[in-house]
Design an enzyme around this catalytic site. Sequence first.
Site, short mmCIF file in Angstrom:
data_model
loop_
_atom_site.label_atom_id
_atom_site.label_comp_id
_atom_site.label_asym_id
_atom_site.label_seq_id
_atom_site.Cartn_x
_atom_site.Cartn_y
_atom_site.Cartn_z
N SER A 205 -56.96 65.62 -48.93
CA SER A 205 -56.51 64.24 -48.69
C SER A 205 -57.60 63.24 -49.08
O SER A 205 -58.77 63.40 -48.74
CB SER A 205 -56.15 64.06 -47.21
OG SER A 205 -55.89 62.70 -46.97
N LYS B 55 -43.87 64.82 -41.54
CA LYS B 55 -43.35 63.44 -41.48
C LYS B 55 -42.00 63.31 -40.75
O LYS B 55 -41.72 62.27 -40.18
CB LYS B 55 -43.20 62.87 -42.89
CG LYS B 55 -44.51 62.56 -43.58
CD LYS B 55 -44.29 61.90 -44.92
CE LYS B 55 -45.57 61.75 -45.68
NZ LYS B 55 -45.43 60.99 -46.93
N GLY C 243 -35.50 63.35 -52.76
CA GLY C 243 -36.22 63.93 -51.63
C GLY C 243 -36.68 62.84 -50.67
O GLY C 243 -36.16 61.72 -50.70
N ALA D 34 -39.49 61.10 -50.54
CA ALA D 34 -40.11 59.93 -51.16
C ALA D 34 -39.03 59.01 -51.74
O ALA D 34 -39.11 57.78 -51.61
CB ALA D 34 -41.08 60.37 -52.25
N ASN E 126 -30.36 63.00 -59.88
CA ASN E 126 -31.04 64.14 -59.24
C ASN E 126 -30.40 65.43 -59.71
O ASN E 126 -29.24 65.46 -60.13
CB ASN E 126 -30.89 64.02 -57.71
CG ASN E 126 -31.82 64.95 -56.97
OD1 ASN E 126 -32.99 65.05 -57.33
ND2 ASN E 126 -31.32 65.65 -55.97
N ILE F 16 -44.44 58.18 -59.12
CA ILE F 16 -45.24 58.18 -57.88
C ILE F 16 -46.38 59.21 -57.95
O ILE F 16 -47.22 59.27 -57.06
CB ILE F 16 -44.39 58.38 -56.61
CG1 ILE F 16 -43.79 59.78 -56.54
CG2 ILE F 16 -43.31 57.32 -56.51
CD1 ILE F 16 -43.29 60.11 -55.11
N TYR G 217 -49.96 60.55 -59.13
CA TYR G 217 -51.20 59.97 -59.67
C TYR G 217 -52.20 61.04 -60.12
O TYR G 217 -53.30 60.73 -60.52
CB TYR G 217 -51.85 58.99 -58.70
CG TYR G 217 -52.16 59.53 -57.33
CD1 TYR G 217 -51.26 59.36 -56.28
CD2 TYR G 217 -53.36 60.19 -57.07
CE1 TYR G 217 -51.53 59.85 -55.03
CE2 TYR G 217 -53.63 60.68 -55.81
CZ TYR G 217 -52.71 60.51 -54.79
OH TYR G 217 -52.99 61.00 -53.53
P1 ATR Z 1 -40.48 64.85 -51.09
O1 ATR Z 1 -39.88 64.93 -49.73
O2 ATR Z 1 -41.97 64.99 -51.11
O3 ATR Z 1 -40.01 63.67 -51.88
P2 ATR Z 1 -38.73 67.03 -51.74
O4 ATR Z 1 -37.95 66.79 -50.53
O5 ATR Z 1 -39.19 68.41 -51.98
O6 ATR Z 1 -40.03 66.14 -51.87
O7 ATR Z 1 -37.85 66.48 -52.96
C1 ATR Z 1 -38.13 66.85 -54.17
C2 ATR Z 1 -37.20 66.16 -55.17
O8 ATR Z 1 -37.61 66.70 -56.42
C3 ATR Z 1 -35.73 66.48 -55.05
O9 ATR Z 1 -35.00 65.43 -55.64
C4 ATR Z 1 -35.60 67.74 -55.89
O10 ATR Z 1 -34.30 67.95 -56.44
P3 ATR Z 1 -33.15 68.69 -55.57
O11 ATR Z 1 -32.62 67.64 -54.62
O12 ATR Z 1 -32.17 69.13 -56.56
O13 ATR Z 1 -33.83 69.83 -54.85
C5 ATR Z 1 -36.53 67.39 -57.02
N1 ATR Z 1 -37.08 68.56 -57.70
C6 ATR Z 1 -38.14 69.29 -57.31
N2 ATR Z 1 -38.39 70.26 -58.21
C7 ATR Z 1 -37.48 70.14 -59.20
C8 ATR Z 1 -37.22 70.81 -60.43
N3 ATR Z 1 -37.97 71.84 -60.84
N4 ATR Z 1 -36.20 70.38 -61.20
C9 ATR Z 1 -35.43 69.33 -60.82
N5 ATR Z 1 -35.63 68.64 -59.66
C10 ATR Z 1 -36.63 69.03 -58.87
#
Ligand code: ATR
Length: 277
Positions: free
Chosen positions: A15, A66, A129, A131, A151, A219, A221
């Site tokens: 962090s 969270k 997700g 964020a 998505n 988002i 970095y």
């Molecule tokens: P956070 O809560 O940190 O935002 P998360 O809940 O894991 O992270 O959400 C990840 C997002 O990235 C979701 O939109 C996920 O898509 P799904 O809703 O279909 O699961 C997307 N995501 C993560 N890895 C992916 C991948 N390899 N291809 C496409 N979408 C992906």
Amino acid sequence: MNSIYGVIGDPIGHSLSPVMHNEQFQQLEIAGAYHPFHVKTERLEDAINGIKALQIKGVNVTIPHKVHVMKYLDEIDPLAKAIGAVNTIVNEQNKLKGYNTDGPGYVRALTEFAQVDIKSKSILIIGAGGAARAIYYSLVSHGVKRIDICNRTIHNANKIIEGCPFEVESSSFVLEEASGRSDQYDIIIQTTSIGMYPDTSECAIELRSVKSGAIVSDIIYNPFQTQLLKQANLLGAKTQNGLDMFLFQGALAFEKWTGIFPNIEQMRNTVTKHLGG
Ligand code: ATR
């Protein structure tokens, strides 16, 4: 005596929040100290009770706590409740109040960077997700009129849209459709982890064209410039990486704890130095 602050998460070793906040306590001559606390899920309740017992003034909450942390708090701010996640806790005379500064931090970062009236803009969020939800609800609470979500799993996009307590025009579509529709938006916001270190060659969507004057924001970095932002640059769009959102979410938390909005540019220098320049 220093007031104690911190961040709880698992893992927590990488962090950047401690160095960012401690530097500001020093610069602003505030008697505060910010510590990373490694808290496993099974000890989360104990850790939250410990905030009161040890009279810790405030903590940030990060992955994976969270959502679960909410049930241990005394009060939750309405926006954090709508978002369904808390990243900042304030200890107000032994009552723990939960806030979400991720979404508002993103909106501040966007508006101060873009210096445009976001209310009249057409916005696309990539991902659905936690964020994405924080950013979507915060933008809508600022009066944005239209936000679409694309998505991989359409159901997750629809859950965000249907659960939104504020009025907004919105539709959802799958990632594959994004390439053909990207030129309809003034602002495109990438919220998934796709393209993050070490998988830096990956990209959530292929950006073939953008609207004139468009802003593309990611988002992530690390790296500073994802594949998506590289594509956007080549197409002439203005680009913004995730560092500004990280800085503003931290600054808003700092302000809730101390009443003072810290120096964003100093924070940027500190964090950039720790990321290797
Ligand atoms: P956070 O809560 O940190 O935002 P998360 O809940 O894991 O992270 O959400 C990840 C997002 O990235 C979701 O939109 C996920 O898509 P799904 O809703 O279909 O699961 C997307 N995501 C993560 N890895 C992916 C991948 N390899 N291809 C496409 N979408 C992906």
